[in-house]
Design an enzyme around this catalytic site. Structure first.
Site, PDB file in Angstrom:
ATOM      1  N   GLY A   1       0.828  -1.191   0.000  1.00  0.00           N
ATOM      2  CA  GLY A   1       0.000   0.000   0.000  1.00  0.00           C
ATOM      3  C   GLY A   1       0.865   1.244   0.000  1.00  0.00           C
ATOM      4  O   GLY A   1       2.029   1.201   0.411  1.00  0.00           O
ATOM      5  N   CYS A   2       0.318   2.350  -0.457  1.00  0.00           N
ATOM      6  CA  CYS A   2       1.125   3.564  -0.591  1.00  0.00           C
ATOM      7  C   CYS A   2       1.569   4.092   0.769  1.00  0.00           C
ATOM      8  O   CYS A   2       2.724   4.508   0.927  1.00  0.00           O
ATOM      9  CB  CYS A   2       0.383   4.631  -1.373  1.00  0.00           C
ATOM     10  SG  CYS A   2      -1.270   5.000  -0.752  1.00  0.00           S
ATOM     11  N   PHE A   3       0.691   4.079   1.772  1.00  0.00           N
ATOM     12  CA  PHE A   3       1.088   4.585   3.096  1.00  0.00           C
ATOM     13  C   PHE A   3       2.156   3.697   3.748  1.00  0.00           C
ATOM     14  O   PHE A   3       3.161   4.210   4.254  1.00  0.00           O
ATOM     15  CB  PHE A   3      -0.137   4.723   3.998  1.00  0.00           C
ATOM     16  CG  PHE A   3      -1.059   5.839   3.624  1.00  0.00           C
ATOM     17  CD1 PHE A   3      -0.625   7.159   3.622  1.00  0.00           C
ATOM     18  CD2 PHE A   3      -2.384   5.599   3.269  1.00  0.00           C
ATOM     19  CE1 PHE A   3      -1.479   8.200   3.291  1.00  0.00           C
ATOM     20  CE2 PHE A   3      -3.238   6.629   2.933  1.00  0.00           C
ATOM     21  CZ  PHE A   3      -2.795   7.940   2.939  1.00  0.00           C
TER      22      PHE A   3
END
Lengths: 342, 342, 342, 342
Positions: D145-147
């Site tokens: 995921g990006c986070f």
């Protein structure tokens, strides 16, 4: 081929974009980087996005430092390029991203910029009639202004084909990087965000004579240009709305064909499918021009919309494209064909 | 005086701005709030900035709910206002923020919007010649479109005084709230930010006939209008660049005086000092219009720049200003005279 | 009552917002406006949104000009207020929007700002325990910093009730007007738009000791504060994310009630309904604080989100609110209760 | 080597960024493009920035269309990848940009996403301990995921070296493209611009278990994570502020060295020189991570700031980097090492 290049003005916006493109250019070796007040500091302080060059120390701009390269890019305030270029050899390819060598007419130069006219060099907008030929093998290039890049490409086919009267109106919405890294209150983020504003209204912007020069040459007659730049809250991009009265005998249905023909072979200019309109975001970071054209029957005008990235096709990309032509490289070498979106 | 008002379309952008202004209006009591799909929910879910109304439950739009108020504001999609207004009494002041009652010509209506023409009401742009008089005591008001608000005020003095030819060009840069709370991909934040784009190019935007109607009335002759709207990355604001060829006998030095005279007594229109140019940020949240005018001798054109807030002067502020006039209140009552900047 | 006020620092962002609020204040007469380098120019050049004051000429800041008013607002760089205030009479209400009188501890002052400590005045955040009482009738007010405004209100109820350990973490996302009208490269629009960046990381931002002072007073014990400000591409607004470890015996279900009670009577602080989260846009131009609170069981932390407008509640609105209290006016007089959105 | 690739989900933001990178990848041939509702339309309608692919017609996502390629990228909503991957051969490299194969724990999957757990694949964040080795030669990749990309890289060195307690706080400011091309009111440009807002507060964001999984593995013990995502007005970019209490015996002066060592050999992670702080703009469109680390003695915390482009390193760039490793290509092939700024 490995081309050794120097960049003067490496810490500004034009210089930074140029270096971004040159880093991805397979035939280029980036040698000297120079600047004025920031000489002596690492480039990473000024251009943190150019990671591979972050530790390079910027030198002070001087003929000595710039000499000895195959290509010298000058991204300097106007008035500084002529003298430097004169001292670099005739075999060095000098590409001026500033205004010094754009105008052919000495009187125009003196009226709009003042000081001595540095002369007129082949014009780095190869998509204009005759321009590409003049660039082949040249050792001097005048890179166009960002506004005349989009606006000239928008109107040239119609003027060349005599579709419109030679009285054009151009309103160009620009991102704020076009003003450079200038510390002026109206360019502060808090002022710019959420605001649109016009400036240089009424024919007083310095790109006006360049517009007139380009369009008159294409039209074969004097063209008047009403040019209004508008500052919009975005870092990059120019969206040009250009229009002109339809000629008396213009057949509206022929317009699209004229534009299709004009740019069919151009690698960076794309006439969008009917119904789709240009957006500056689609050109971000690319050397592309997006165009759309239509006829307003009620108003009796041809209207053309053009989108470019002011720093890429409008400045540094145009410079690299011209370098490629001048050096005999494939014209698209090292130039991004896709934008960065969303 | 306490005026009991109802607002239909309370959850949209126009409705929200209207409520913001009405909350600060000393003579108004906000009674019924209605909407379509969001009926039954608290207003605070849709308009979190309107803290004092956060717990109000929105009703479903219907004649029954709207009846019984002194003033009814209709902020509805076009085609819905005519029927509702017909069923409200003639003594109710009905103010239509939609397009239904703006166009006088039935054929125009059918061509641009389709369906039955609901009729033509007094036009809520009091700064146009004759408009303020028509609004006094009226019980029906058609609020202008946001683009014709700025563009008509920019060009009316020049056309009325015969300074320019009746062939005008308008490029208007707008914030994205002008498109309403529509769930369309091109209005997503990620698409909008960092991008400028034109739409409705070539005379196909629905505000075009409204422009022509306004400007032709002022000029006393048919005016052609080349109108291009440009979407810019900001929530609010319209910056209009309007230009037209100078008339043959126009004395450029007289232009400024004509504009000064035209708006000297207008509380919301300000011709800026020479050398200062309008910015939309300076009008944010206010009912103000900032204007500047100049003559481009080379291009032979008059160029006018106008800045407004599309939701305030361009929609809800114009509506409240018209309400004030219709009810005989001081025209500026409850209307912000200062923008929110930076 | 008509209160005659002077504003020193009228051309900056804090001064501009203050004047916007004062123009709408029914008991205020705006008398003297002063500045430093822009003295002698009309205010309209610097604050084009303040149309009613556009033609006012700004004077040079001096005790002579500021004397003779009922209220003097000082929106000056730190280090300038103490001397001026000392020369204004004790009967003049002096409201310092700068940092000079915020810190009680002289050592803190010298460490964080340097120079002589100007003393400590009643603190203009009436929602903190005891603060409102101290403001009543005072003739000296220290307006809080913008970050401590949102962060202190976010954490005070939990610390006062002993719900959390005295070790708090605050990350506050701010619009760029918080940095003032400073001509620094990183504040240019082209740099700011499209970018988020942290600064003053690791406890070196000057608002840190103010945080510690406020929160320690509320908690009745030393509170440690890890504070990180983040610059975001917006002109205004602060979104604070504040968190702290839950106390050993804290009952998570009691948390909301504590916050509800703490702010039930506060006119400008609103705990949002469960499930709704604060947005800075909803507070734009208003004196409002939007709050939401939750418990993260997995992480064992209380998390509070607060939204304010840094220039309104965070600076000029807090100043006017404090003036109202000091003068015995109703606390909400002249202060916007609604934001400007979208 | 020429690798034939198919991209499912070609019209979304992740798919678009992937195609932009693949167009510049020297070893890749872009074959099949598929989507759901936009099948049958030209890609240029959805991704106008991808000029070279503008006329490609998008097919409907199905196993039949995706089969027969060397590499299949799945940029699909969660819950769709498992079934498709099961039907593609074991020799096909399947790279899942969605969430389906990120979590090892079935209970976690069911709690956070619901439905059947599709299994756990090698994790596409090669900079984490052991991850690069697991990617070599694999035919299945779960892209992070990006986070968790930014946050895990920010904290891993400190946790691995035992510098901090296993109780971390992460506040991550993200551009709005992270939410995908979803037609939701709060993602409209008019809502987003000028506003910061938190969401998924209090440990309810679906990236939370991924954070815990990554950081616990690195720390060798259970790590608690307080994670707050904040939406900021920019199209791209994530700025992560991560902090944790210093361990009892941590020597603050050793911290920097630990980070230097951890990333010394990483081509895409750059610890900035002391005093310089990450900005998301500097990473725009690149696969780079900018890091800075500091110790806050007063608060007793380590604070790390990390900047990435959520769509590049945070999604599509991480996917291509993983593909390179899986296929045995040089890891940096085709990945931009410079951001696009300003």
């Amino acid at each position: 081929m490995t081309v050794k290049v120097a960049v003067a003005g490496a810490t500004g916006y034009a210089g930074g974009e140029l270096l971004r493109l040159l880093l991805a250019h397979p035939e280029v070796q980036i040698a000297e980087l120079t600047a004025a007040s920031s000489a002596g500091t690492p480039l990473g302080q000024h251009q943190p996005h150019l990671a591979p060059l972050a530790d390079r120390i910027v030198g002070e701009t001087s003929v000595e430092r710039l000499a000895g390269h195959d290509v010298v890019f000058l991204a300097l305030p106007h008035g500084h390029s002529g003298e430097i270029a004169a001292k670099l050899g005739d075999d060095v390819l000098v590409i001026d991203l500033g205004a010094d060598h754009r105008l052919a007419d000495e009187t125009d130069w003196q009226r709009w910029y003042g000081g001595t006219h540095a002369g007129n060099w082949p014009y780095g907008l190869p998509e204009l009639p005759g321009a590409r030929e003049a660039l082949r093998g040249t050792r001097r290039v005048a890179v166009p202004g960002c506004f005349p890049t989009g606006g000239s490409l928008a109107l040239a086919p119609a003027l060349a084909a005599g579709l419109v009267e030679p009285e054009v109106t151009v309103v160009a919405v620009t991102g704020t990087s076009g003003a450079g890294k200038s510390l002026k209150p109206h360019l502060l983020g808090a002022e710019v965000m959420g605001s649109a504003s016009a400036y240089g209204v009424g024919g007083v912007h310095r790109h006006t004579p360049e517009f007139i020069q380009n369009l008159s040459a294409v039209a074969g007659q004097r063209v008047t240009v009403s040019f209004t730049p508008v500052l919009a809250p975005m870092p990059r991009g120019i969206l040009t709305t250009a229009s002109a009265p339809l000629g008396e005998n213009t057949d509206g249905s022929a317009v699209r064909e004229v534009y299709e023909k004009a740019y069919a072979e151009e690698p960076f200019v794309r006439l969008l499918p009917e119904g789709q309109w240009p957006t500056t975001a689609a050109t971000l970071g690319s050397n592309n021009v997006q165009l759309q054209v239509t006829v307003d029957e009620q108003a009796g005008r041809l209207v053309v919309i053009a989108a470019i990235d002011n720093l890429t096709k409008g400045t540094a990309g145009g410079a690299v494209q011209s370098m490629n032509i001048a050096l005999g490289l494939p014209e698209t070498t090292g130039l991004p064909a896709t934008g960065v979106a969303p």
